[in-house]
Design a protein around this motif. Sequence first.
Motif, PDB file in Angstrom:
ATOM      1  N   UNK A  35      -8.407   9.115   2.132  1.00  0.00           N
ATOM      2  CA  UNK A  35      -9.541   8.302   1.689  1.00  0.00           C
ATOM      3  C   UNK A  35      -9.856   8.598   0.223  1.00  0.00           C
ATOM      4  N   UNK A  36      -9.841   9.871  -0.148  1.00  0.00           N
ATOM      5  CA  UNK A  36     -10.163  10.236  -1.529  1.00  0.00           C
ATOM      6  C   UNK A  36      -9.123   9.710  -2.503  1.00  0.00           C
ATOM      7  N   UNK A  37      -7.835   9.799  -2.131  1.00  0.00           N
ATOM      8  CA  UNK A  37      -6.802   9.359  -3.067  1.00  0.00           C
ATOM      9  C   UNK A  37      -6.670   7.846  -3.107  1.00  0.00           C
ATOM     10  N   UNK A  38      -6.960   7.180  -2.016  1.00  0.00           N
ATOM     11  CA  UNK A  38      -6.760   5.736  -1.969  1.00  0.00           C
ATOM     12  C   UNK A  38      -7.985   4.974  -2.463  1.00  0.00           C
ATOM     13  N   UNK A  39      -9.123   5.276  -1.932  1.00  0.00           N
ATOM     14  CA  UNK A  39     -10.320   4.481  -2.240  1.00  0.00           C
ATOM     15  C   UNK A  39     -11.077   4.971  -3.464  1.00  0.00           C
ATOM     16  N   UNK A  42      -9.274   4.729  -7.201  1.00  0.00           N
ATOM     17  CA  UNK A  42      -8.688   3.450  -7.574  1.00  0.00           C
ATOM     18  C   UNK A  42      -9.335   2.952  -8.868  1.00  0.00           C
ATOM     19  N   UNK A  43      -8.509   2.627  -9.861  1.00  0.00           N
ATOM     20  CA  UNK A  43      -9.032   2.233 -11.172  1.00  0.00           C
ATOM     21  C   UNK A  43      -9.680   0.856 -11.158  1.00  0.00           C
ATOM     22  N   UNK A  44      -9.259  -0.032 -10.275  1.00  0.00           N
ATOM     23  CA  UNK A  44      -9.889  -1.358 -10.200  1.00  0.00           C
ATOM     24  C   UNK A  44     -11.338  -1.213  -9.753  1.00  0.00           C
ATOM     25  N   UNK A  45     -11.572  -0.380  -8.765  1.00  0.00           N
ATOM     26  CA  UNK A  45     -12.939  -0.162  -8.283  1.00  0.00           C
ATOM     27  C   UNK A  45     -13.780   0.480  -9.383  1.00  0.00           C
ATOM     28  N   UNK A  94     -10.948  -9.191  -3.112  1.00  0.00           N
ATOM     29  CA  UNK A  94      -9.552  -9.394  -2.736  1.00  0.00           C
ATOM     30  C   UNK A  94      -8.764  -8.088  -2.819  1.00  0.00           C
ATOM     31  N   UNK A  95      -8.972  -7.337  -3.864  1.00  0.00           N
ATOM     32  CA  UNK A  95      -8.255  -6.070  -4.049  1.00  0.00           C
ATOM     33  C   UNK A  95      -8.612  -5.066  -2.957  1.00  0.00           C
ATOM     34  N   UNK A  96      -9.882  -4.976  -2.608  1.00  0.00           N
ATOM     35  CA  UNK A  96     -10.301  -4.024  -1.571  1.00  0.00           C
ATOM     36  C   UNK A  96      -9.726  -4.385  -0.215  1.00  0.00           C
ATOM     37  N   UNK A 101      -5.247  -2.231   3.771  1.00  0.00           N
ATOM     38  CA  UNK A 101      -4.208  -2.524   4.746  1.00  0.00           C
ATOM     39  C   UNK A 101      -3.374  -1.269   4.983  1.00  0.00           C
ATOM     40  N   UNK A 102      -2.938  -1.025   6.212  1.00  0.00           N
ATOM     41  CA  UNK A 102      -2.163   0.196   6.488  1.00  0.00           C
ATOM     42  C   UNK A 102      -0.897   0.315   5.646  1.00  0.00           C
ATOM     43  N   UNK A 103      -0.197  -0.780   5.409  1.00  0.00           N
ATOM     44  CA  UNK A 103       1.029  -0.706   4.623  1.00  0.00           C
ATOM     45  C   UNK A 103       0.734  -0.312   3.181  1.00  0.00           C
ATOM     46  N   UNK A 104      -0.393  -0.739   2.644  1.00  0.00           N
ATOM     47  CA  UNK A 104      -0.760  -0.355   1.281  1.00  0.00           C
ATOM     48  C   UNK A 104      -1.093   1.121   1.198  1.00  0.00           C
ATOM     49  N   UNK A 105      -1.783   1.625   2.200  1.00  0.00           N
ATOM     50  CA  UNK A 105      -2.134   3.045   2.218  1.00  0.00           C
ATOM     51  C   UNK A 105      -0.880   3.896   2.360  1.00  0.00           C
ATOM     52  N   UNK A 106       0.029   3.497   3.244  1.00  0.00           N
ATOM     53  CA  UNK A 106       1.278   4.242   3.424  1.00  0.00           C
ATOM     54  C   UNK A 106       2.095   4.211   2.143  1.00  0.00           C
ATOM     55  N   UNK A 107       2.132   3.055   1.499  1.00  0.00           N
ATOM     56  CA  UNK A 107       2.897   2.936   0.251  1.00  0.00           C
ATOM     57  C   UNK A 107       2.336   3.838  -0.840  1.00  0.00           C
ATOM     58  N   UNK A 108       1.025   3.877  -1.013  1.00  0.00           N
ATOM     59  CA  UNK A 108       0.451   4.713  -2.068  1.00  0.00           C
ATOM     60  C   UNK A 108       0.620   6.198  -1.769  1.00  0.00           C
ATOM     61  N   UNK A 109       0.483   6.584  -0.495  1.00  0.00           N
ATOM     62  CA  UNK A 109       0.695   7.986  -0.130  1.00  0.00           C
ATOM     63  C   UNK A 109       2.164   8.370  -0.332  1.00  0.00           C
ATOM     64  N   UNK A 110       3.094   7.470   0.015  1.00  0.00           N
ATOM     65  CA  UNK A 110       4.516   7.749  -0.170  1.00  0.00           C
ATOM     66  C   UNK A 110       4.859   7.889  -1.648  1.00  0.00           C
TER      67      UNK A 110
END
Length: 158
Positions: A35-39, A42-45, A94-96, A101-110
């Motif tokens: 949650x901390x790394x993804x949300x 995020x520079x857009x937010x 739209x960005x949020x 989405x789970x695939x976006x979270x998995x992609x950023x963590x990967x």
Amino acid sequence: MQAIISLALSFLVFTFGSLLVAIQIASGQLTPRIIATTLLRDNVIRFTVGLFIFTLLFVIGAISRVNSSAPAAIVWISAALGVLSLAAFLYLIDHSARLLRPISIIHSVAEQGFTVIESVYPERWRESVGPCRCEMFPERRMRSSYTPAHQTSFLLWT
């Protein structure tokens, strides 16, 4: 100018409220580190919240410094900031939605995991694993729109 103040304040309240709800829902399904790394990083937010706060403070400052009527330049800048805030707000929604989405979270963590592994073991990583398929085929990188399961192979190696 009063309308721009209410616009910016409404955007701030809605943005913080929806982010708190999103973090609350995500906390039941994800670990705090994700949650901390993804949300929260995020520079857009960060940019949109900063734009909303800047718009609010600029217009409040302009109203407090001008007694009877505001100069035309201040009014135009305030209006442009209001329109820019509206566009940023629509983009943020739209960005949020795509970010959670789970695939976006998995992609950023990967991506973050691969970056750490490559920084710790730079030579062994390239020799033993080889280049990532997403680097070899840039057209197959994860898109923001829906992609079928067989096209989301960003974790496969050659």
